[in-house]
Write an enzyme that holds these catalytic residues in place. Structure first.
Site, mmCIF file in Angstrom:
data_model
loop_
_atom_site.group_PDB
_atom_site.id
_atom_site.type_symbol
_atom_site.label_atom_id
_atom_site.label_comp_id
_atom_site.label_asym_id
_atom_site.label_seq_id
_atom_site.Cartn_x
_atom_site.Cartn_y
_atom_site.Cartn_z
ATOM 1 N N ASN A 120 0.866 -1.182 0.000
ATOM 2 C CA ASN A 120 0.000 0.000 0.000
ATOM 3 C C ASN A 120 0.904 1.235 0.000
ATOM 4 O OD1 ASN A 120 -1.781 2.058 0.542
ATOM 5 N ND2 ASN A 120 -2.355 1.348 2.590
ATOM 6 N N LYS B 249 0.110 4.265 -0.138
ATOM 7 C CA LYS B 249 -0.524 5.419 0.520
ATOM 8 C C LYS B 249 -0.328 6.681 -0.337
ATOM 9 C CE LYS B 249 -0.162 3.069 4.905
ATOM 10 N NZ LYS B 249 -0.035 3.138 6.343
ATOM 11 N N HIS C 282 -9.452 0.944 5.770
ATOM 12 C CA HIS C 282 -8.133 1.156 6.368
ATOM 13 C C HIS C 282 -8.273 2.131 7.543
ATOM 14 C CE1 HIS C 282 -4.000 2.409 6.904
ATOM 15 N NE2 HIS C 282 -3.663 1.305 6.264
ATOM 16 N N GLU D 175 -6.578 4.558 8.444
ATOM 17 C CA GLU D 175 -6.400 5.976 8.097
ATOM 18 C C GLU D 175 -7.690 6.559 7.527
ATOM 19 O OE1 GLU D 175 -2.803 5.374 5.836
ATOM 20 O OE2 GLU D 175 -1.825 4.800 7.713
ATOM 21 N N GLU E 221 -5.097 -5.261 11.019
ATOM 22 C CA GLU E 221 -4.105 -4.188 11.111
ATOM 23 C C GLU E 221 -4.319 -3.408 12.396
ATOM 24 O OE1 GLU E 221 -2.269 -3.186 7.091
ATOM 25 O OE2 GLU E 221 -3.860 -1.766 7.474
ATOM 26 N N GLY F 236 4.181 5.472 10.587
ATOM 27 C CA GLY F 236 3.838 6.703 9.887
ATOM 28 C C GLY F 236 2.978 7.657 10.694
ATOM 29 N N SER G 156 3.765 -2.291 10.294
ATOM 30 C CA SER G 156 5.226 -2.301 10.457
ATOM 31 C C SER G 156 5.887 -3.593 9.984
ATOM 32 C CB SER G 156 5.611 -2.032 11.919
ATOM 33 O OG SER G 156 5.151 -0.777 12.331
HETATM 34 P P1 PGA Z 1 3.016 0.121 7.646
HETATM 35 O O1 PGA Z 1 1.531 0.311 7.086
HETATM 36 O O2 PGA Z 1 3.546 -1.164 7.050
HETATM 37 O O3 PGA Z 1 3.768 1.330 7.171
HETATM 38 O O4 PGA Z 1 2.918 0.039 9.124
HETATM 39 C C1 PGA Z 1 0.655 -0.766 6.972
HETATM 40 C C2 PGA Z 1 -0.682 -0.306 6.499
HETATM 41 O O5 PGA Z 1 -1.122 0.779 6.919
HETATM 42 O O6 PGA Z 1 -1.340 -1.002 5.713
#
Ligand code: PGA
Length: 259
Positions: free
Chosen positions: A8, A10, A93, A95, A165, A172, A214
């Site tokens: 992803n 982003k 997600h 976010e 997740e 981030g 992560s």
């Molecule tokens: P990350 O993000 O691997 O940078 O922790 C994972 C995600 O948000 O899908």
């Protein structure tokens, strides 16, 4: 079942940078029949990348979309508009849930829209650090899972991918704690149990469960070794070509060594 390695990106890379990065990946990424490699660029890059990619090696997904097909929805993009360009769609997600206030109702409509359009929704669920501390993890996972799958029939459940997740493990947003394989194992067990209760034992076994948060080449194996793990959703590390390709090789090795 295939192992899914999904990057992803982003809100990173310009269109030009996305194209250069995909070019690099296409040169490095091996094509294994039992590993499904997917990258999920910014919406603005998906059209050019769909022309550039070799879908046998790397498929594409979208990070977001609106659940209606067409109409007066300024600024939105629909599944009907992206369906010929991508095969996967991230839904729910954290976010989107926490920065853009998407509700389970919005997420449910998106899961249904993705399925209607013939795309595979990747439904993300996970508790926040505070919810975990308050012992609410099981309730949150149940609410988000059933909230997102509310309109999905037993016939369609095998077409959905569920990604666990935990919000506290996503990089981030300041400090992220790395989830232990045991944390992930417990969450997978619970998700599988809820799926079984809702859709029946055999049907529920067909739903792929991924882990995200992560993930790097140094810890990918510890999650991939979990019985119930069908792959990884990777943010930060998917922006580094060598990391992403190393994770694909690790997934292949784990798959080959599995009895
Ligand atoms: P990350 O993000 O691997 O940078 O922790 C994972 C995600 O948000 O899908």
């Amino acid at each position: 079942m295939k192992t899914y390695i999904i990057g992803n990106w982003k809100m990173n890379f310009t269109v030009g940078e996305s194209s250069l990065f995909l070019h690099k990946l296409l040169q490095k990424v091996p094509s294994y029949r039992d590993i499904e490699t997917v990258v999920i660029p910014s919406l603005i890059a998906i059209q050019s990348l769909s022309l550039q990619t070799d879908r046998r090696k790397i498929k594409l997904g979208c990070q977001n979309f609106y659940h209606q097909d067409f109409g007066a929805y300024t600024g939105e993009v629909s599944i009907a508009q992206v369906r010929s360009l991508v095969d996967y769609a991230i839904v729910g997600h954290s976010e989107r849930r926490y920065i853009f206030n998407e509700s389970d109702k919005d997420i449910r409509a998106k899961v249904a829209a993705a399925l209607r359009g013939g795309l595979t929704p990747i439904l993300c669920i996970g508790e926040t650090e505070a919810e975990r501390k308050d012992g609410e993890t099981a309730d949150v996972l149940r609410d988000q899972l059933l909230g997102g799958l509310g309109d999905v029939s037993a016939e369609d459940i095998s077409k959905v991918i569920v990604a666990y997740e935990p919000v506290w493990a996503i990089s981030g947003h300041g400090k992220a704690t790395v989830a232990s394989p045991l944390d992930v194992k417990d969450a997978f067990k619970l998700i599988r149990k809820i799926l079984k209760e809702t859709y029946g034992k055999e049907t529920a076994e067909e739903t792929a469960l991924l882990f995200g948060g992560s993930v790097k080449s140094t810890n990918a194996e510890s999650y991939l070794l979990l019985d119930d793990c069908s792959g990884l959703l990777i943010g930060g590390a998917s922006l580094i070509a060598s990391e992403f390709t190393d994770i694909i090789e690790i997934a292949k090795r784990v798959k080959d060594e599995r009895p």
